[in-house]
Design a protein around this motif. Structure first.
Motif, PDB file in Angstrom:
ATOM      1  N   ARG B   3      -5.623  -3.556   2.259  1.00 14.77           N
ATOM      2  CA  ARG B   3      -6.687  -3.106   1.376  1.00 14.77           C
ATOM      3  C   ARG B   3      -6.581  -1.610   1.126  1.00 14.77           C
ATOM      4  O   ARG B   3      -6.064  -0.857   1.960  1.00 14.77           O
ATOM      5  CB  ARG B   3      -8.058  -3.396   1.994  1.00 14.77           C
ATOM      6  N   GLY B  95      -0.855   0.831  -6.563  1.00 10.35           N
ATOM      7  CA  GLY B  95       0.043  -0.144  -7.156  1.00 10.35           C
ATOM      8  C   GLY B  95       1.410  -0.108  -6.514  1.00 10.35           C
ATOM      9  O   GLY B  95       1.890   0.929  -6.050  1.00 10.35           O
ATOM     10  N   LEU B  96       2.048  -1.266  -6.509  1.00  8.98           N
ATOM     11  CA  LEU B  96       3.335  -1.455  -5.843  1.00  8.98           C
ATOM     12  C   LEU B  96       4.487  -1.106  -6.766  1.00  8.98           C
ATOM     13  O   LEU B  96       4.369  -1.212  -7.996  1.00  8.98           O
ATOM     14  CB  LEU B  96       3.426  -2.929  -5.429  1.00  8.98           C
ATOM     15  N   GLN B 106      -2.920  -3.714  -9.870  1.00 11.51           N
ATOM     16  CA  GLN B 106      -3.423  -2.680  -8.993  1.00 11.51           C
ATOM     17  C   GLN B 106      -4.477  -3.267  -8.059  1.00 11.51           C
ATOM     18  O   GLN B 106      -5.215  -4.173  -8.421  1.00 11.51           O
ATOM     19  CB  GLN B 106      -4.060  -1.555  -9.815  1.00 11.51           C
ATOM     20  N   PHE B 108      -7.834  -2.325  -5.935  1.00  3.76           N
ATOM     21  CA  PHE B 108      -8.909  -1.337  -5.954  1.00  3.76           C
ATOM     22  C   PHE B 108      -9.590  -1.236  -4.594  1.00  3.76           C
ATOM     23  O   PHE B 108      -9.759  -2.248  -3.885  1.00  3.76           O
ATOM     24  CB  PHE B 108      -9.967  -1.727  -6.987  1.00  3.76           C
ATOM     25  N   ASP B 110     -13.252  -0.102  -2.600  1.00  5.69           N
ATOM     26  CA  ASP B 110     -14.639  -0.494  -2.856  1.00  5.69           C
ATOM     27  C   ASP B 110     -15.442   0.595  -3.567  1.00  5.69           C
ATOM     28  O   ASP B 110     -16.606   0.392  -3.898  1.00  5.69           O
ATOM     29  CB  ASP B 110     -15.331  -0.872  -1.553  1.00  5.69           C
ATOM     30  N   GLY B 111     -14.839   1.750  -3.771  1.00  2.00           N
ATOM     31  CA  GLY B 111     -15.500   2.809  -4.515  1.00  2.00           C
ATOM     32  C   GLY B 111     -16.385   3.698  -3.656  1.00  2.00           C
ATOM     33  O   GLY B 111     -16.861   3.298  -2.586  1.00  2.00           O
TER      34      GLY B 111
END
Lengths: 117, 117
Positions: B3, B95-96, B106, B108, B110-111
């Motif tokens: 994550r 991103g990989l 992509q 993300f 949790d902000g």
């Protein structure tokens, strides 16, 4: 520059029904990806489905499918047998293809979907 | 599941204070993005890095915002001095490197919900 347009700010549908969310985009790129992301109230950004522009076959993921019309630059999301957990904000997004890594996502303004019990 | 980790999850501070948001991308991902989400502007790119080098920060107000990647496991976004209009949710995504299957979506975090009083 790319633009992504979602013309439906809000939608609601009865549980178990089918709903279609619209998305159109504009680009001069030939190789790109289109995505639908779901954002529930928890604000997580969850990938729903991905479409590669060079593939004519529409992507499907369980109850989610897309109608990708490359010439019309249209990319709609169909949710079948809608469930209460599908209630969320849905974003359409564009990304050009790169051999070096991810490129930036360009997002639409979102559609707020409410599933009614 | 790997994550993207963002800290803090919430931040409330007064106008004029320095704010630092942190992001730990997924190990092995070579591209890191900062997006901002507001009601008025939706989701917009602020900056992104590939292999720790800045690629595009045109979406970022340069006078008060700065983004860095001191190492491959940490990206930071700083605001100094902060203003009420900076109140938003800030997302980090990673991103990989492309695989034989092309670009992968992509991921993300949790902000960080930022409120400037």
């Amino acid at each position: 520059a790319q633009t992504v347009t979602q013309s439906q700010p809000e939608m609601s549908v009865q549980e178990a029904e089918t709903v279609t969310l619209s998305c159109t985009y504009d680009t001069s790129e030939n190789n790109y990806y289109l995505f639908w992301y779901k954002q529930p109230p928890s604000r997580q950004m969850i990938l729903v489905i991905r479409q590669e522009a060079y593939k004519q076959q529409n992507a499907t993921e369980n109850r989610f499918s897309v109608n990708f019309q490359k010439a019309a630059k249209s990319f709609s999301l169909k949710i079948s047998d809608s469930q209460l957990g599908d209630t969320a904000m849905y974003f359409c997004a564009f990304m050009k293809r790169s051999n070096f890594g991810n490129e930036k996502l360009t997002f639409g303004t979102g559609t707020r979907l409410t599933i009614i019990p | 599941d790997a994550r993207v980790t963002q800290t803090p999850r919430h931040k409330v501070t007064e106008m004029g204070q320095e704010v630092t948001m942190r992001c730990q991308p997924i190990l092995g991902h070579n591209t890191v993005f900062w997006y901002r989400q507001t009601m008025m502007q939706g989701l917009e790119l602020l900056a992104y890095f590939r292999n720790r080098a800045p690629l595009d920060d045109s979406g970022m107000p340069k006078d008060r915002f700065s983004a860095e990647m001191p190492d491959a496991t940490l990206a930071t976004l700083k605001i100094q001095p902060s203003e009420p209009r900076d109140s938003a949710v800030y997302f980090c995504a990673s991103g990989l490197v492309p695989t034989g299957k092309g670009n992968q979506p992509q991921h993300f975090g949790d902000g960080t919900r930022l409120s400037i009083l």
